[in-house]
Structure formats: C-alpha cells, structure tokens
Design a protein around this motif. Structure first.
Motif, PDB file in Angstrom:
ATOM      1  N   GLY A   6      61.781 -69.400 -52.740  1.00  0.00           N
ATOM      2  CA  GLY A   6      62.294 -69.865 -54.012  1.00  0.00           C
ATOM      3  C   GLY A   6      63.776 -69.641 -54.232  1.00  0.00           C
ATOM      4  N   SER A  62      55.304 -65.503 -58.723  1.00  0.00           N
ATOM      5  CA  SER A  62      54.477 -66.372 -59.559  1.00  0.00           C
ATOM      6  C   SER A  62      55.130 -67.741 -59.669  1.00  0.00           C
ATOM      7  CB  SER A  62      54.331 -65.768 -60.962  1.00  0.00           C
ATOM      8  OG  SER A  62      55.554 -65.879 -61.676  1.00  0.00           O
ATOM      9  N   GLY A  63      54.449 -68.633 -60.328  1.00  0.00           N
ATOM     10  CA  GLY A  63      55.053 -69.927 -60.628  1.00  0.00           C
ATOM     11  C   GLY A  63      56.125 -69.762 -61.699  1.00  0.00           C
ATOM     12  N   GLU A  65      57.614 -70.544 -65.189  1.00  0.00           N
ATOM     13  CA  GLU A  65      57.142 -70.999 -66.496  1.00  0.00           C
ATOM     14  C   GLU A  65      58.345 -71.337 -67.367  1.00  0.00           C
ATOM     15  OE1 GLU A  65      53.978 -71.433 -67.447  1.00  0.00           O
ATOM     16  OE2 GLU A  65      53.235 -70.746 -65.516  1.00  0.00           O
ATOM     17  N   VAL A  84      59.896 -65.936 -64.394  1.00  0.00           N
ATOM     18  CA  VAL A  84      59.182 -65.918 -63.124  1.00  0.00           C
ATOM     19  C   VAL A  84      58.967 -64.461 -62.746  1.00  0.00           C
ATOM     20  CG1 VAL A  84      61.286 -66.064 -61.731  1.00  0.00           C
ATOM     21  CG2 VAL A  84      59.117 -66.785 -60.749  1.00  0.00           C
TER      22      VAL A  84
END
Length: 106
Positions: A6, A62-63, A65, A84
C-alpha cells in the motif's frame, strides 16, 4: 512508481533493496534511545531508516475507510476524513533481518 504493502516504492531495486518512501519511521536520541512514534524529536536527534528482509517481519493492513460528512454546519462545508489500520512485528526473536540506518551527525 510501484506499490508495496500500500506504499509507493521505487520499482528498480537499489543494491538489492526495494525503496519504500514513508514520511517518518523513527528518531533516535543522541543517547541511542528510540523516540516514541509520532514524536518529531529534538534538534539533536537523528532520523532512522529501516532495511528490512521481508521474510523476517510480519505485516498486516486493513482496508482504507473514507468518511464524508456533507454540509457540516460546524465547518461550514464538507468534511472528508479516513483511516487505515496497519502493523508489523518481528518474526524472529533475535530481531535479525531488520537493520536501522541512522542519520550521521556532522
């Protein structure tokens, strides 16, 4: 630019390392003690980069948001925010595979 976990990185390795650019990793005091995360440090502190062998650490994320609060009267407009969750941990008890590169003092 490529993306690793990421984060933006240089696609061509440099001396066998994939470079991942982050705004802050850590700071160490002149005594060698590591500052708490988020502490920008004093003028005498040194910045730290980390060289990591990816099979020696575990990483989770995590994803992403995103939250939009349209027409918020407190801010007289829209609010866009997000978060995140991420973390990493040594996989080896001897902490091999993670090497700090500490800024030199002149």
């Amino acid at each position: 630019v490529d993306v690793v976990a990421g984060l933006p990185s240089i696609t061509t390795p440099l001396y066998g390392f994939t470079i991942v650019s982050v705004p802050q990793v850590a700071y160490v005091q002149s005594t060698g003690a590591v500052r708490e995360y988020g502490n920008s440090g004093a003028a005498t502190d040194n910045a730290v980069a980390l060289a990591i062998q990816k099979s020696c650490v575990g990483f989770g994320m995590s994803g992403i948001e995103i939250f939009v609060d349209e027409g918020n009267p407190l801010y007289q407009g829209d609010i866009l925010s997000g978060w995140v969750l991420h973390g990493a941990k040594y996989l080896r008890t001897d902490k091999e595979g993670v090497v700090p590169i500490i800024q030199a003092t002149v």
